[in-house]
Design an enzyme around this catalytic site. Structure first.
Site, PDB file in Angstrom:
ATOM      1  N   ARG A 231       0.831  -1.197   0.000  1.00  0.00           N
ATOM      2  CA  ARG A 231       0.000   0.000   0.000  1.00  0.00           C
ATOM      3  C   ARG A 231       0.868   1.250   0.000  1.00  0.00           C
ATOM      4  NH1 ARG A 231      -4.354   0.291   4.790  1.00  0.00           N
ATOM      5  NH2 ARG A 231      -4.319  -1.950   4.339  1.00  0.00           N
TER       6      ARG A 231
ATOM      7  N   SER B  72      -7.869   0.280   1.292  1.00  0.00           N
ATOM      8  CA  SER B  72      -8.723   0.203   2.473  1.00  0.00           C
ATOM      9  C   SER B  72      -9.200   1.588   2.909  1.00  0.00           C
ATOM     10  CB  SER B  72      -7.978  -0.519   3.595  1.00  0.00           C
ATOM     11  OG  SER B  72      -8.807  -0.720   4.705  1.00  0.00           O
ATOM     12  N   HIS B  73      -8.787   2.023   4.105  1.00  0.00           N
ATOM     13  CA  HIS B  73      -9.263   3.280   4.690  1.00  0.00           C
ATOM     14  C   HIS B  73      -8.324   4.456   4.437  1.00  0.00           C
ATOM     15  CE1 HIS B  73      -6.448   1.486   7.525  1.00  0.00           C
ATOM     16  NE2 HIS B  73      -6.187   2.717   7.939  1.00  0.00           N
TER      17      HIS B  73
ATOM     18  N   LYS C 284      -4.233  -6.289  -1.901  1.00  0.00           N
ATOM     19  CA  LYS C 284      -4.425  -7.331  -0.897  1.00  0.00           C
ATOM     20  C   LYS C 284      -4.302  -8.668  -1.607  1.00  0.00           C
ATOM     21  CE  LYS C 284      -7.023  -4.874   2.615  1.00  0.00           C
ATOM     22  NZ  LYS C 284      -8.257  -4.763   3.428  1.00  0.00           N
TER      23      LYS C 284
ATOM     24  N   ASP D 166     -15.665   0.596   6.110  1.00  0.00           N
ATOM     25  CA  ASP D 166     -14.439   1.228   5.610  1.00  0.00           C
ATOM     26  C   ASP D 166     -14.425   1.174   4.081  1.00  0.00           C
ATOM     27  OD1 ASP D 166     -13.806  -1.445   5.119  1.00  0.00           O
ATOM     28  OD2 ASP D 166     -11.724  -1.238   5.764  1.00  0.00           O
TER      29      ASP D 166
ATOM     30  N   ASP E 133     -13.039  -0.599   1.743  1.00  0.00           N
ATOM     31  CA  ASP E 133     -13.130  -1.830   0.950  1.00  0.00           C
ATOM     32  C   ASP E 133     -14.006  -2.893   1.586  1.00  0.00           C
ATOM     33  OD1 ASP E 133     -11.232  -2.340   2.975  1.00  0.00           O
ATOM     34  OD2 ASP E 133     -10.254  -3.882   1.779  1.00  0.00           O
TER      35      ASP E 133
ATOM     36  N   ASP F 282     -14.041  -4.547   4.605  1.00  0.00           N
ATOM     37  CA  ASP F 282     -13.651  -5.617   5.515  1.00  0.00           C
ATOM     38  C   ASP F 282     -13.645  -5.160   6.971  1.00  0.00           C
ATOM     39  OD1 ASP F 282     -11.372  -4.048   5.466  1.00  0.00           O
ATOM     40  OD2 ASP F 282     -10.050  -5.609   4.683  1.00  0.00           O
ATOM     41  N   ARG F 283     -13.990  -3.869   7.215  1.00  0.00           N
ATOM     42  CA  ARG F 283     -14.100  -3.373   8.593  1.00  0.00           C
ATOM     43  C   ARG F 283     -15.438  -2.662   8.771  1.00  0.00           C
ATOM     44  NH1 ARG F 283     -10.819   0.365  10.682  1.00  0.00           N
ATOM     45  NH2 ARG F 283     -10.189   1.233   8.679  1.00  0.00           N
TER      46      ARG F 283
ATOM     47  N   HIS G  40     -12.089  -5.314  12.064  1.00  0.00           N
ATOM     48  CA  HIS G  40     -12.085  -6.567  11.308  1.00  0.00           C
ATOM     49  C   HIS G  40     -12.761  -7.648  12.150  1.00  0.00           C
ATOM     50  CE1 HIS G  40      -9.290  -5.414   8.058  1.00  0.00           C
ATOM     51  NE2 HIS G  40      -8.617  -4.738   8.977  1.00  0.00           N
TER      52      HIS G  40
END
Length: 465
Positions: A13, A104-105, A114, A239, A241, A243-244, A326
């Site tokens: 990232r 992600s965030h 990922k 978030d 993507d 996953d959170r 998560h």
């Protein structure tokens, strides 16, 4: 162009145009596929690739796919996707690997990768470093793979629907933060019987309203207001993507993910009284005590979604989670983190119990904890600074009071603890504190923060000398 520091503990990232570009994405794709071919022994792997809603996503995904194809691996492009949808696609479609193009965030200028292998098992740690080395190598696989497009959205929705049963048409506000979850959440939760109130569900890589990060309290301000204005039963934030996840009750109060994991643990332990539950070391002590009281086993693990997923697989745990949001599911599912499934299960629990979110936590031991505190520290310095604190507190309190699986978690006695660790996703050092009284919490916070700021100040003086 690709900088070595973007290869992190559990993903890749960085800032597009500064840390890597399309050519760098091509190199990552080629190195990733080469690694799968050589490490997993698959001559012609099948790989699915998705992307979140970032402005650079299409360009980065295209270049990455070209890199994969250049090794002879085959690619299925699932286009826009949450990370859990990508993970599900790997499992359902029986792919040899898969990658979601996402940061992600992180803020709008970031993007990343990922990386997963078969069964949506995360590639992490030394494996990512091996892929980094392959990016700089001339010794890579060559070939010509095939490209096609497909979608597993319907199958994913059907799977989530099969795992929960929501009655009563609860009114829920969903804040996607203009991330990719906004493309899917309203349709999924409407089909589950939820009265959906969408907030910022238009996908916009500029993130015009707030960062898509439900862990940060200020990002939940609009959600809290919307829940109260709508008279909603619950507020849910995702978030970037998917996953959170974060939760806000009907009164606008935010609940940290370790408390949500406590709620999910109680539910699971009714069906599996001796279940193992994997928890990152930043979680409240109350969670571990409650799981033990109910007959389950809480297993502490270092922070990082890939480390939780790996430990779940190793121990055959049915549930796992991190304070960052998560939440992982192994019961009738694949063991990866899925914000949509987490939200659906929480809504189901509330509806079946007839209790509000707040009522589920009444009667728990009272503790006073901080959210995650993040202190800026240069990327190349953060691990060195944390190691100095580890050495200091180990010497001061002794190894019997210190857990060092990830930075250090210090037991100050009588339920009080503090942690300090280097973030794996940003140039920051993370701290969290908990105690039975606010006074004790502030006392231990001052001890740890004082030592941290001393080290940072000394480092700055040395650099300026």
């Amino acid at each position: 162009m690709i900088s070595d520091h973007i290869f992190r503990a559990y993903d890749i990232r960085g800032i597009v145009g500064e840390d890597f570009d399309a050519n760098g994405a091509y190199s990552v794709g080629k190195a990733y596929a080469t690694y799968l071919i050589r490490h997993d022994g698959i001559a012609k792997p099948s790989i699915c690739v998705g992307r979140d809603g970032r402005l650079s996503g299409r360009e980065i995904q295209k270049a990455f796919i070209e890199g994969v194809l250049s090794t002879g691996a085959d690619v299925t492009d699932i286009e826009e996707s949450t990370s859990p949808l990508l993970f599900f696609s790997i499992c359902h479609g029986k792919f040899d690997g898969g990658v979601n193009i996402t940061a992600s965030h992180n803020p709008r200028d970031y993007n990343g990768f990922k990386l997963q292998r078969q069964h949506a098992h995360a590639i992490c740690g030394d494996e990512i470093l091996a892929i980094r080395d392959l990016c700089h190598s001339d010794n890579q696989e060559e070939g010509s793979g095939n490209l096609k497009k497909d979608s597993f959205q319907d199958a994913y929705f059907e799977k989530i629907t099969s795992l929960v049963s929501i009655t009563g048409n609860p009114k829920i506000v969903f804040d996607a933060g203009n991330g990719i979850t906004g493309k899917f959440a309203p349709d999924l939760f409407t089909s589950l019987g939820v009265n959906v109130r969408p907030l910022y569900c238009e996908v916009d890589g500029n993130f015009p309203h707030h960062d898509a990060d439900p862990e940060v309290e200020e990002n939940l301000s609009d959600l809290k207001r919307a829940v109260k204005e709508e008279g909603a039963d619950l507020g849910v934030a995702f978030d970037g993507d998917g996953d959170r996840v974060g939760f806000v009750d009907a009164e606008g109060n935010h609940y940290s993910a370790d408390l949500i994991l406590l709620l999910l643990s109680r539910d699971l332990l009714q069906r599996h009284p001796k279940a193992k539950i994997v928890i990152d070391l930043k979680a409240t002590q109350v969670l571990f005590e409650e799981i033990r009281r109910l007959g389950g086993e809480g297993i502490m693990v270092k922070t990082g979604h890939s480390f939780v997923e790996e430990k779940m697989r190793e121990t055959h745990a049915l549930l796992g989670g991190e304070v960052s949001g998560h939440l992982f599911f192994g019961e009738n599912y694949y063991g990866f983190d899925d914000a949509f499934l987490a939200a659906a299960k929480v809504i189901e629990i509330l509806q079946k119990s007839g209790k509000s979110l707040a009522e589920h936590f009444q009667g728990l031991p009272k503790v006073f904890n901080t959210p995650e505190i993040k202190v800026e520290c240069p990327e190349e310095k953060k691990f060195l600074v944390v190691q100095k604190l580890v050495d200091f507190f180990l010497k001061t309190y002794g190894p019997e009071k210190c857990l060092t699986i990830d930075g250090i978690r210090i037991d100050f006695g009588d339920g009080a603890w503090g942690i300090v660790r280097a973030s794996n996703t940003s140039p920051k050092i993370t701290l969290r504190f908990e105690a039975r009284t606010p006074e004790k919490r502030e006392e231990i916070r001052n001890i740890v923060e004082g030592k941290l700021h001393q080290e940072l100040k000394e480092d700055l003086l040395l650099r300026n000398f």
